[in-house]
Write a protein that holds these residues in place. Structure first.
Motif, PDB file in Angstrom:
ATOM      1  N   THR A  51       0.834  -1.204   0.000  1.00 52.98           N
ATOM      2  CA  THR A  51       0.000   0.000   0.000  1.00 52.98           C
ATOM      3  C   THR A  51       0.869   1.254   0.000  1.00 52.98           C
ATOM      4  N   LEU A  52       1.868   1.279   0.871  1.00 51.13           N
ATOM      5  CA  LEU A  52       2.762   2.438   0.925  1.00 51.13           C
ATOM      6  C   LEU A  52       3.512   2.630  -0.390  1.00 51.13           C
ATOM      7  N   ALA A  53       3.988   1.527  -0.948  1.00 50.80           N
ATOM      8  CA  ALA A  53       4.715   1.610  -2.215  1.00 50.80           C
ATOM      9  C   ALA A  53       3.810   2.137  -3.319  1.00 50.80           C
ATOM     10  N   GLY A  54       2.536   1.788  -3.286  1.00 52.10           N
ATOM     11  CA  GLY A  54       1.594   2.258  -4.297  1.00 52.10           C
ATOM     12  C   GLY A  54       1.345   3.752  -4.224  1.00 52.10           C
ATOM     13  N   TRP A  55       1.563   4.346  -3.085  1.00 55.48           N
ATOM     14  CA  TRP A  55       1.359   5.792  -2.928  1.00 55.48           C
ATOM     15  C   TRP A  55       2.511   6.615  -3.492  1.00 55.48           C
ATOM     16  N   HIS A  56       3.678   5.992  -3.659  1.00 58.67           N
ATOM     17  CA  HIS A  56       4.848   6.715  -4.151  1.00 58.67           C
ATOM     18  C   HIS A  56       4.782   6.877  -5.657  1.00 58.67           C
ATOM     19  N   ARG A  57       5.268   8.007  -6.110  1.00 59.14           N
ATOM     20  CA  ARG A  57       5.341   8.277  -7.543  1.00 59.14           C
ATOM     21  C   ARG A  57       6.786   8.541  -7.915  1.00 59.14           C
TER      22      ARG A  57
END
Length: 67
Positions: A51-57
């Protein structure tokens, strides 16, 4: 400036009273403090990481500075 023993004593007593709180620090001084939240299981930690990784761009900057 010279401080008398009574001034030091009163200051330390006031400090002790202010820092005394509810006694939690003294209660757990020799052992581990209580957990404040629930720990994640391995599966929950994996999901949280995704989930955290998905928030990073990623930045299109090839220098990697982000500026």
């Amino acid at each position: 400036m010279e401080l008398g023993i009574e001034t030091i004593r009163q200051t330390l007593l006031r400090l002790r009273a202010r820092l005394g709180g509810n006694g939690t620090a003294r209660k757990y001084a020799d052992g581990e403090p209580p957990l404040r939240s629930e720990l994640f299981s391995a599966d929950q930690m994996e999901q949280h990481g995704k989930t955290l990784a998905g928030w990073h761009r990623l930045s299109p900057d090839v220098r990697g500075t982000g500026f």
